[in-house]
Design a protein around this motif. Structure first.
Motif, short mmCIF file in Angstrom:
data_model
loop_
_atom_site.label_atom_id
_atom_site.label_comp_id
_atom_site.label_asym_id
_atom_site.label_seq_id
_atom_site.Cartn_x
_atom_site.Cartn_y
_atom_site.Cartn_z
N VAL A 90 22.66 43.12 33.23
CA VAL A 90 23.64 43.13 34.32
C VAL A 90 24.82 42.23 33.96
O VAL A 90 24.64 41.11 33.50
CB VAL A 90 22.99 42.64 35.64
CG1 VAL A 90 24.02 42.63 36.77
CG2 VAL A 90 21.80 43.50 36.00
N THR A 91 26.01 42.74 34.16
CA THR A 91 27.21 41.96 33.84
C THR A 91 27.60 41.05 35.00
O THR A 91 27.21 41.27 36.14
CB THR A 91 28.40 42.89 33.54
OG1 THR A 91 28.66 43.71 34.70
CG2 THR A 91 28.15 43.76 32.34
N GLN A 92 28.38 40.06 34.67
CA GLN A 92 29.04 39.27 35.69
C GLN A 92 30.48 39.08 35.24
O GLN A 92 30.74 38.42 34.22
CB GLN A 92 28.39 37.90 35.90
CG GLN A 92 29.14 37.07 36.94
CD GLN A 92 28.37 35.84 37.36
OE1 GLN A 92 27.25 35.62 36.94
NE2 GLN A 92 28.96 35.02 38.21
N LEU A 93 31.40 39.68 35.98
CA LEU A 93 32.80 39.59 35.62
C LEU A 93 33.35 38.21 35.98
O LEU A 93 32.89 37.58 36.93
CB LEU A 93 33.62 40.67 36.34
CG LEU A 93 33.23 42.12 36.06
CD1 LEU A 93 34.12 43.07 36.85
CD2 LEU A 93 33.33 42.43 34.58
N THR A 94 34.33 37.77 35.25
CA THR A 94 34.99 36.52 35.60
C THR A 94 35.91 36.75 36.80
O THR A 94 36.24 37.88 37.15
CB THR A 94 35.85 36.01 34.43
OG1 THR A 94 36.93 36.93 34.21
CG2 THR A 94 35.02 35.88 33.15
N GLY A 119 40.02 39.91 39.67
CA GLY A 119 41.39 39.98 40.19
C GLY A 119 42.20 41.07 39.51
O GLY A 119 42.94 41.81 40.17
N ASP A 120 42.06 41.18 38.19
CA ASP A 120 42.80 42.21 37.45
C ASP A 120 42.39 43.61 37.88
O ASP A 120 43.24 44.50 38.05
CB ASP A 120 42.57 42.04 35.94
CG ASP A 120 43.26 40.81 35.37
OD1 ASP A 120 44.10 40.22 36.08
OD2 ASP A 120 42.96 40.45 34.22
N LEU A 121 41.08 43.83 38.04
CA LEU A 121 40.59 45.15 38.44
C LEU A 121 41.11 45.54 39.82
O LEU A 121 41.55 46.68 40.04
CB LEU A 121 39.06 45.19 38.42
CG LEU A 121 38.39 45.30 37.06
CD1 LEU A 121 36.89 45.09 37.19
CD2 LEU A 121 38.69 46.65 36.42
N PHE A 122 41.06 44.60 40.76
CA PHE A 122 41.56 44.90 42.10
C PHE A 122 43.07 45.15 42.09
O PHE A 122 43.57 45.99 42.84
CB PHE A 122 41.23 43.76 43.07
CG PHE A 122 39.87 43.87 43.71
CD1 PHE A 122 39.64 44.80 44.71
CD2 PHE A 122 38.83 43.06 43.31
CE1 PHE A 122 38.40 44.92 45.31
CE2 PHE A 122 37.58 43.16 43.90
CZ PHE A 122 37.35 44.10 44.91
N GLU A 123 43.78 44.43 41.24
CA GLU A 123 45.23 44.64 41.16
C GLU A 123 45.55 46.05 40.66
O GLU A 123 46.42 46.73 41.21
CB GLU A 123 45.85 43.59 40.24
CG GLU A 123 47.37 43.68 40.16
CD GLU A 123 47.97 42.58 39.30
OE1 GLU A 123 49.16 42.68 38.98
OE2 GLU A 123 47.25 41.64 38.94
N ILE A 124 44.84 46.48 39.62
CA ILE A 124 45.04 47.84 39.11
C ILE A 124 44.67 48.86 40.17
O ILE A 124 45.38 49.86 40.39
CB ILE A 124 44.21 48.06 37.83
CG1 ILE A 124 44.69 47.14 36.71
CG2 ILE A 124 44.29 49.51 37.37
CD1 ILE A 124 43.74 47.07 35.53
N ARG A 125 43.54 48.62 40.83
CA ARG A 125 43.08 49.55 41.87
C ARG A 125 44.11 49.66 42.99
O ARG A 125 44.41 50.75 43.47
CB ARG A 125 41.74 49.05 42.42
CG ARG A 125 41.09 49.98 43.43
CD ARG A 125 39.79 49.40 43.93
NE ARG A 125 39.27 50.15 45.04
CZ ARG A 125 38.33 49.72 45.87
NH1 ARG A 125 37.78 48.51 45.68
NH2 ARG A 125 37.91 50.46 46.88
N ARG A 126 44.68 48.51 43.40
CA ARG A 126 45.69 48.51 44.47
C ARG A 126 46.89 49.37 44.08
O ARG A 126 47.36 50.21 44.86
CB ARG A 126 46.14 47.08 44.74
CG ARG A 126 47.26 46.96 45.78
CD ARG A 126 48.00 45.64 45.61
NE ARG A 126 48.67 45.58 44.33
CZ ARG A 126 49.05 44.45 43.73
NH1 ARG A 126 48.80 43.28 44.28
NH2 ARG A 126 49.69 44.48 42.58
#
Length: 248
Positions: A95-99, A104-111
């Motif tokens: 199981v991964t754990q993102l930093t 934050g980067d993933l949510f920014e791209i998603r937004r």
């Protein structure tokens, strides 16, 4: 008692409807066996049964679900694609754990992509507006009735898929769906409190109002605000020691 995936088919069908696994017409189909297993594993991870760094053993999952190891292996590859697990040679899937920065980067791209998707919506799509309006009413009901983050996220994911289907860009919808899955564990953190769910429902309501007024830009702004609020709260929760994080 051991329960097979086949025995749980009706339950998995409902989960498939609640999860943005496919764009376009495929989003309305039942998931494949491997996708059903991936959803079961993901649910175990999201519920805390598996912690970050834990190994997920193919043979254990296969035995628990009464399936062969082939579809379990494929399910783990699906989860790896969405950054939920990482498969390492000779070490298996963990199981991964993102930093916090990665989250934050993933949510920014998603937004940004969801905003672009909403701006592509055809004006005055009465059927879409009616469907989203009904979904928002359901979100408000979940919030007022004390439903938790998982129940709320089921409905909001369904609304996200409605928007994806209406965007008429299957590739964009596929990417947005993948980002929704990658950030789903962290969306649950962002919606952990009843106050945050009520705030989210109010933003969805503002988005519906903008669509009814024929203002796709204002609707997109509302959706972007929605994702930004999720990002901020998820990051705030991740920065807290585990025992003090908000729970339902």
């Amino acid at each position: 008692m051991k329960k097979s995936v086949a025995d749980d088919h009706a339950t998995y069908g409902a989960e498939a409807e609640a999860t943005p696994t496919r764009a376009g017409s495929a989003g309305r189909q039942l998931m494949s066996l491997a996708e059903q297993i991936a959803e079961r594993i993901f649910t175990s991870i999201a519920s805390g049964e598996y912690a970050p760094g834990d190994r997920i053993r193919e043979e254990t999952i296969a035995e628990q679900l009464d399936v062969s190891r082939g579809p379990v292996r494929e399910a783990l590859r699906i989860l790896e694609k969405d950054s939920v697990v990482r498969i390492q040679p000779n070490r298996g899937a963990h199981v991964t754990q993102l930093t916090i920065k990665e989250v934050g980067d993933l949510f920014e791209i998603r937004r940004d992509l969801i905003g672009a998707m909403v701006r592509r919506l055809a004006p005055h799509n009465d059927d879409l507006i009616a469907a989203i309006d009904a979904g928002v009413c359901e979100l408000e009901s979940v919030g007022q009735g004390g439903g938790g983050a998982e129940a709320y996220l089921v409905v909001s994911n369904r609304l996200g898929r409605l928007l994806a289907d209406a965007s008429r860009n299957e590739r964009l919808a596929e990417i947005v769906g993948s980002l929704a899955r990658q950030t789903r564990r962290y969306s649950m953190l962002g919606l952990a409190s009843a106050a945050r769910r009520k705030e989210s429902a109010r933003t969805w309501r503002a988005m519906v109002g903008a669509l009814k007024a024929g203002d796709a830009n204002a609707a997109a702004d509302a959706v972007e605000d929605l994702i930004d609020a999720l990002r901020r709260e998820a990051i705030r929760q991740l920065a807290l020691p585990l025992p003090t994080r908000t729970k339902d």
